[in-house]
Design an enzyme around this catalytic site. Sequence first.
Site, PDB file in Angstrom:
ATOM      1  N   ASN A 162      -4.119   8.998  -7.110  1.00 50.34           N
ATOM      2  CA  ASN A 162      -3.114   9.772  -6.905  1.00 50.34           C
ATOM      3  C   ASN A 162      -1.760   9.070  -6.912  1.00 50.34           C
ATOM      4  O   ASN A 162      -0.693   9.678  -7.061  1.00 50.34           O
ATOM      5  CB  ASN A 162      -2.948  10.926  -6.013  1.00 50.34           C
TER       6      ASN A 162
ATOM      7  N   SER B  81      -5.655   4.934  -3.659  1.00 50.62           N
ATOM      8  CA  SER B  81      -5.612   6.269  -4.195  1.00 50.62           C
ATOM      9  C   SER B  81      -5.452   6.537  -5.644  1.00 50.62           C
ATOM     10  O   SER B  81      -4.904   5.710  -6.191  1.00 50.62           O
ATOM     11  CB  SER B  81      -4.395   7.118  -3.462  1.00 50.62           C
TER      12      SER B  81
ATOM     13  N   ASP C  74      -0.167   4.964   0.946  1.00 52.72           N
ATOM     14  CA  ASP C  74      -0.155   6.029   2.166  1.00 52.72           C
ATOM     15  C   ASP C  74       0.041   5.539   3.451  1.00 52.72           C
ATOM     16  O   ASP C  74      -0.585   4.442   3.627  1.00 52.72           O
ATOM     17  CB  ASP C  74      -1.487   6.729   1.912  1.00 52.72           C
TER      18      ASP C  74
ATOM     19  N   ASP D 147       0.850  -0.889  -0.011  1.00 56.77           N
ATOM     20  CA  ASP D 147      -0.026  -0.124   0.001  1.00 56.77           C
ATOM     21  C   ASP D 147       1.049   1.289   0.133  1.00 56.77           C
ATOM     22  O   ASP D 147       2.008   1.098   0.205  1.00 56.77           O
ATOM     23  CB  ASP D 147      -0.805  -0.074   1.259  1.00 56.77           C
TER      24      ASP D 147
ATOM     25  N   GLY E   1      -7.556   3.833   3.341  1.00 59.30           N
ATOM     26  CA  GLY E   1      -7.885   2.883   2.444  1.00 59.30           C
ATOM     27  C   GLY E   1      -9.189   2.762   1.892  1.00 59.30           C
ATOM     28  O   GLY E   1      -9.476   1.542   1.250  1.00 59.30           O
TER      29      GLY E   1
ATOM     30  N   ARG F 272     -12.444   7.649  -2.442  1.00 58.38           N
ATOM     31  CA  ARG F 272     -13.020   9.147  -2.295  1.00 58.38           C
ATOM     32  C   ARG F 272     -14.492   9.027  -2.002  1.00 58.38           C
ATOM     33  O   ARG F 272     -14.792   9.665  -1.161  1.00 58.38           O
ATOM     34  CB  ARG F 272     -12.338   9.930  -3.250  1.00 58.38           C
TER      35      ARG F 272
END
Length: 220
Positions: free
Chosen positions: A119, A117, A12, A10, A47, A50
């Site tokens: 991003n 994400s 972040d 993962d 996790g 959005r």
Amino acid sequence: MWKPEACIFDLDGVIVETSDAHFKAWQRLAESLGISFGEEFNEQLKGVSRRKSIEKILALEDRQLPEEEIQRLMDKKNGWYQDSIAELTPDDILEGVPEFLTSLQQMEIPLGIGSSSKNAPYIIDYLQLNDTFGVIIDGNKVDNTKPDPEVFLKGTKALNADPSKTIVFEDAASGVDAANNGGMISVGVGSQEYLGDANLVISDFVGLTPQKLFSQLNEK
């Protein structure tokens, strides 16, 4: 010595800490809606996609909004978040991670990113880790978010690895559940309290070698 066919990380909270940027962006959004938002609730968004995060925030006040407004809010939050992460550099990679990744590469273990994400590619680019990971599976490439294992299963497929012989590193309970649901070996990075369902929990990567980690997993 046993070693995995692949390792998927993962992003972040595992490779780099962007949770504060997420928290501030979500808090700013919630407050713009007149909804109180604290750090404890923010843990529930780790996790999580959005859209699902917006839904959870709205549910705090039993609020519902039309689709176009939800999309506008998601875009607004993402803009604030992107402004923050654009300042990331390789110096922001979490302590111990570069050495751990280098050791895995020297062992010729394929590496991937599995992140909710959208991003993730930008962050990997800012951190100058494009040559480290053979695949990046992010929120743009999956239909189902964690705890569904889709993101990790797509990663193992791209890396040509058996899921049951793949280690997933996660800092969120939903990510640990996703790895477990996909039949993978889950390593929680952080607190035993939050990540107790993982096969193994480590506090961080400082001083950790792959050999030490694999040995600990073998003892489980």
